[in-house]
Every structure is written in structure tokens, then in C-alpha cells.
Scaffold this motif. Sequence first.
Motif, PDB file in Angstrom:
ATOM      1  N   SER A 119      21.244  10.872   5.189  1.00  0.00           N
ATOM      2  CA  SER A 119      20.214  11.933   5.139  1.00  0.00           C
ATOM      3  C   SER A 119      19.272  11.732   3.967  1.00  0.00           C
ATOM      4  CB  SER A 119      20.882  13.303   4.971  1.00  0.00           C
ATOM      5  OG  SER A 119      21.858  13.481   5.941  1.00  0.00           O
ATOM      6  N   ARG A 120      19.429  10.679   3.185  1.00  0.00           N
ATOM      7  CA  ARG A 120      18.584  10.515   1.985  1.00  0.00           C
ATOM      8  C   ARG A 120      17.386   9.609   2.271  1.00  0.00           C
ATOM      9  NH1 ARG A 120      22.270   9.189  -3.034  1.00  0.00           N
ATOM     10  NH2 ARG A 120      20.252   9.436  -4.078  1.00  0.00           N
ATOM     11  N   PRO A 121      16.253   9.857   1.586  1.00  0.00           N
ATOM     12  CA  PRO A 121      15.009   9.142   1.928  1.00  0.00           C
ATOM     13  C   PRO A 121      15.050   7.656   1.583  1.00  0.00           C
ATOM     14  CG  PRO A 121      14.713  10.461  -0.059  1.00  0.00           C
ATOM     15  CD  PRO A 121      16.072  10.813   0.475  1.00  0.00           C
ATOM     16  N   MET A 122      14.675   6.841   2.545  1.00  0.00           N
ATOM     17  CA  MET A 122      14.650   5.385   2.343  1.00  0.00           C
ATOM     18  C   MET A 122      13.227   4.830   2.413  1.00  0.00           C
ATOM     19  SD  MET A 122      17.602   4.382   1.602  1.00  0.00           S
ATOM     20  CE  MET A 122      18.841   5.619   1.212  1.00  0.00           C
ATOM     21  N   LYS A 123      12.259   5.690   2.787  1.00  0.00           N
ATOM     22  CA  LYS A 123      10.878   5.193   2.870  1.00  0.00           C
ATOM     23  C   LYS A 123      10.396   4.670   1.529  1.00  0.00           C
ATOM     24  CE  LYS A 123       8.288   6.468   6.814  1.00  0.00           C
ATOM     25  NZ  LYS A 123       7.592   7.467   7.586  1.00  0.00           N
ATOM     26  N   ARG A 124      10.946   5.229   0.439  1.00  0.00           N
ATOM     27  CA  ARG A 124      10.543   4.772  -0.891  1.00  0.00           C
ATOM     28  C   ARG A 124      10.791   3.267  -1.067  1.00  0.00           C
ATOM     29  NH1 ARG A 124      13.682   8.346  -4.932  1.00  0.00           N
ATOM     30  NH2 ARG A 124      12.668   9.950  -3.733  1.00  0.00           N
ATOM     31  N   VAL A 125      11.735   2.704  -0.301  1.00  0.00           N
ATOM     32  CA  VAL A 125      11.878   1.235  -0.336  1.00  0.00           C
ATOM     33  C   VAL A 125      11.342   0.576   0.937  1.00  0.00           C
ATOM     34  CG1 VAL A 125      13.752   1.090  -2.020  1.00  0.00           C
ATOM     35  CG2 VAL A 125      14.334   1.294   0.398  1.00  0.00           C
ATOM     36  N   THR A 126      11.501   1.228   2.081  1.00  0.00           N
ATOM     37  CA  THR A 126      11.061   0.532   3.306  1.00  0.00           C
ATOM     38  C   THR A 126       9.538   0.403   3.349  1.00  0.00           C
ATOM     39  OG1 THR A 126      11.190   2.584   4.613  1.00  0.00           O
ATOM     40  CG2 THR A 126      13.110   1.145   4.672  1.00  0.00           C
ATOM     41  N   THR A 127       8.799   1.402   2.837  1.00  0.00           N
ATOM     42  CA  THR A 127       7.331   1.312   2.883  1.00  0.00           C
ATOM     43  C   THR A 127       6.805   0.125   2.062  1.00  0.00           C
ATOM     44  OG1 THR A 127       7.128   3.651   3.353  1.00  0.00           O
ATOM     45  CG2 THR A 127       5.160   2.589   2.458  1.00  0.00           C
ATOM     46  N   PRO A 128       7.168   0.011   0.771  1.00  0.00           N
ATOM     47  CA  PRO A 128       6.651  -1.171   0.046  1.00  0.00           C
ATOM     48  C   PRO A 128       7.175  -2.487   0.609  1.00  0.00           C
ATOM     49  CG  PRO A 128       8.168   0.109  -1.347  1.00  0.00           C
ATOM     50  CD  PRO A 128       7.877   0.934  -0.135  1.00  0.00           C
ATOM     51  N   LEU A 129       8.396  -2.504   1.115  1.00  0.00           N
ATOM     52  CA  LEU A 129       8.906  -3.768   1.676  1.00  0.00           C
ATOM     53  C   LEU A 129       8.124  -4.145   2.930  1.00  0.00           C
ATOM     54  CD1 LEU A 129      12.787  -3.393   1.196  1.00  0.00           C
ATOM     55  CD2 LEU A 129      11.293  -5.055   0.056  1.00  0.00           C
ATOM     56  N   LEU A 130       7.861  -3.148   3.808  1.00  0.00           N
ATOM     57  CA  LEU A 130       7.097  -3.450   5.032  1.00  0.00           C
ATOM     58  C   LEU A 130       5.709  -3.983   4.689  1.00  0.00           C
ATOM     59  CD1 LEU A 130       8.098  -0.357   7.223  1.00  0.00           C
ATOM     60  CD2 LEU A 130       8.555  -2.763   7.787  1.00  0.00           C
TER      61      LEU A 130
END
Length: 426
Positions: A119-130
Motif C-alpha cells: 500500500s506504500r507509494p512506489m511512483k517516487r522511484v518508478t517515475t524517475p526510473l521510467l
Amino acid sequence: MSKVLVSPASSFSLSIDSIAADKSISHRSVMFAMLANGESTIENFLRAEDTMNSLEIVKNLGAKVSDDGKIIKISSDGIQESFEVLDCGNSGTGMRLFCGLLSSANGHFILTGDKYLRSRPMKRVTTPLLSIGAKLDGREDGDLAPLSIRGASLQAFNYESKIASAQVKSCMILAALRADGVCTYSEPELSRDHTERMLTGMGADVVVEGLQTTITPMKELLKPLTIRVPADPSSAFFFAVAVAITEGSSILLEGVTLNPTRIEAFKALERMGTDITYILTDNKYEPIGDIAVKYAPLKAITVEENISWLIDELPALSIAMACADGESLVKNAEELRVKESDRISTVVEGLRSANIEVHEYKDGYKIVGGILKSAKVDSDGDHRIAMSFIIAGLKCGMEVTDLECINTSFPNFFELLQKITKVELS
Ligand code: S3P
């Protein structure tokens, strides 16, 4: 072990040389060993659920691991595709750093975790990686685990993070080590810097200037890591608060990392009046030493700067604030809402149930110092909430439920607590 009754403590004087090993450094040590050209040696690795999950993951990624119960030796011929789903358990650090490590590895990987981590946010890493060519996805458009990663070629980047997060920074540094050119990463406030120190010690070209880190990709594998993991200041801090709220007490906390990005909570407790001294005993990758803590009456403070340097200790610091003379304020701490629980809500609710006046804000809270009263507090599956309210019990007695989570970071917590007071576990 689902419930504990803690009795009020009378004054105590102790030395502790067995505070749990540092969680952040333990995770990193097994991951970074995968980037070395020989056998890394890790002593005093944290044998708690979060970090044992990371060790299991590096085994699933093909690392050769030998472990005699004291020293872990790891060597690797490069990251291999895993037959298993990679389970990070409760650990945000595990999941976010593995995203950086795996996004350039050959193969397909699935990262998952327990119901809290999913349930914890992962966009903080997936966005810059993408944005640099990584191929990864997850539920809610890549924000929630399980995450799938297909290793890809990564482009060089200049990334300005909006949040001071060592997990995001470490993820991007790991990605940069295999990108196709020199990368820079900057953050609004310096977050904990174990990754930079350890990788530099292994020979990586990672240069920190103020809030900006410049990373030159690895031309060859790094030197193996040889490390004795120091004690975790976040775990040690529970016992510093125990002293701070128990008149006449003192403690010596031995072998703790004195990295400035990790001991800000001790500095805050000093500002509140507690007598604290730091005795440097070693300096390998980072400064290490003993912390001596002695009781003195507590006064209220405001905490609003360098929040990432004490974010993990704020729940325990809040117990000291509840016992202090005056109104304490915690500001700029919105990140607390996305930790193992929403720690603004769990701290506020727990303190209110223990007779303390608390005002909740979007980014923190105000605590009016008063008389803590015995209550029943549920941890919401969050290890630091559980241990903070158990420590509050030293003042007034406390019942705390949902305790399994303590094994994620501090398996010998109760053994040490029993040196101070009566603890009834059921
Ligand atoms: C950690 C970084 C911090 C901290 C966490 C461990 C790490 O999180 O709260 O317990 O080891 O990098 P953020 O980087 O998300 O602030």
C-alpha cells in the motif's frame, strides 16, 4: 506474541552493547556486494525480518552466500534472473533500492511485499526510473507493488528530486552506476548518505557536493565490501527516550553509527534538556562510537529542519515531548504519513488515548506536555509505533498490541527492555 503489558520503571543505569545492527546499512551491504569483483565480508548483519528478506533476495538473484551465524560472505557472478518472486516483506528500503539495482539487470523480476508495503507509494522511484528508459510497472499505474521489472539499458540523467529521500536517492544512484553516461541527482535537503559512503569506499565514482551527487557509471566491478555493521541509532534511540523520561537514569549505548544524517533525534533530545555525549571509537565508511545519555528534566521544542535526519525517530521523540514541560511542535514532516503506518495519525491517536493533548496538522502535530496515563495502544503493524508506546509504558504502564512487527527491525528489543522493567508478553 500479540500483546505486552509494560510496568512503570524506577531509575536505572545500564550499558548496552547489543542494540540491533543498523537496518539501512545491512540492506545496502548485501545489495552492494552484488556489484563487487570478489567476496564481501559482512559482520554484525541485522538478523531481523526486513534485512533477512534482502539477504534471501540476493540469494535468489544468484549470489553465493556463506553464513556461519556471525559473518556473512557474499560473492556474485552478476545478477541472475530469479525463479522466485522477490519478497521484500515490510521493507520500503528493500523494495525501492532493488528497483534501482534490477532496472538494468538482465531478465525479468517481480518484487512484492506484505499488505503494508503493497500500500506504500512506489511512483517516487518508478517515475524517475521510467523516464530514463527502465521498463517497470505495478498496480495503480506503477505506484503500488507487486512491481514487475524487465531489465533495460538506462540513459544518463540529471534528476532533481522534490523529496529528501535516501531510498529514492539510493535507487537512482544504483541505476546511475549502469547508465550510459555521467548522472547527477539533487535533493531539497540532504538525506541519509550511507549509499554514497559505502559505494565510494568500494571504489565507485560517486561525488557529493552539497545537495548534488554526481555518479559516473562503473567501468568495472567494485572492490568487495568489508564491513562490521554498527548499531542502529534509530533502535538505540528508544533507550535514550527511556532514560529521558525516567528520573535519575543513565545509559551507555555502544557501537552506534554517529553519521550526522542519523543522530539528529539525539540532538533534538539534547535540545530538550537531556544530557548526551558522543564518544567516537571508530571510523570505517562512517563514524562509529558510544552515546552516553543521562536524565535531566525535559522542556518542549520545535522540530522543523533536517526532518529526514530524524524521521524514523519522531514517534519515540513524541513520547519525550509528551513528558516535557510546554508545547512541542513537529512541522514539515508530511513524509511521516507514508511510512510503515501513517505515523502522524498513529502517534496522535496513541498519545490522545494516553491522556495527552495533541493537535494534528497535515505535516505534523503539536504535543502539549502533560501526565501520560496507562492506556491500550495498537501498533497498526508498525514496529516504531509499537516500541515507542512500549517505552511510554516505563512512565505510566501501558498495554500495546500487534507486536510481531518489532521483529522487522529489533528482534532483541524485549530482552533489553527486561533489564529496565517488568514486561509481560502474551
Ligand atoms: C531509509 C530511508 C528513510 C527511512 C527508512 C530507511 C533508508 O526513508 O525512513 O526507514 O535506508 O534509505 P526515505 O528515504 O523514504 O525517507
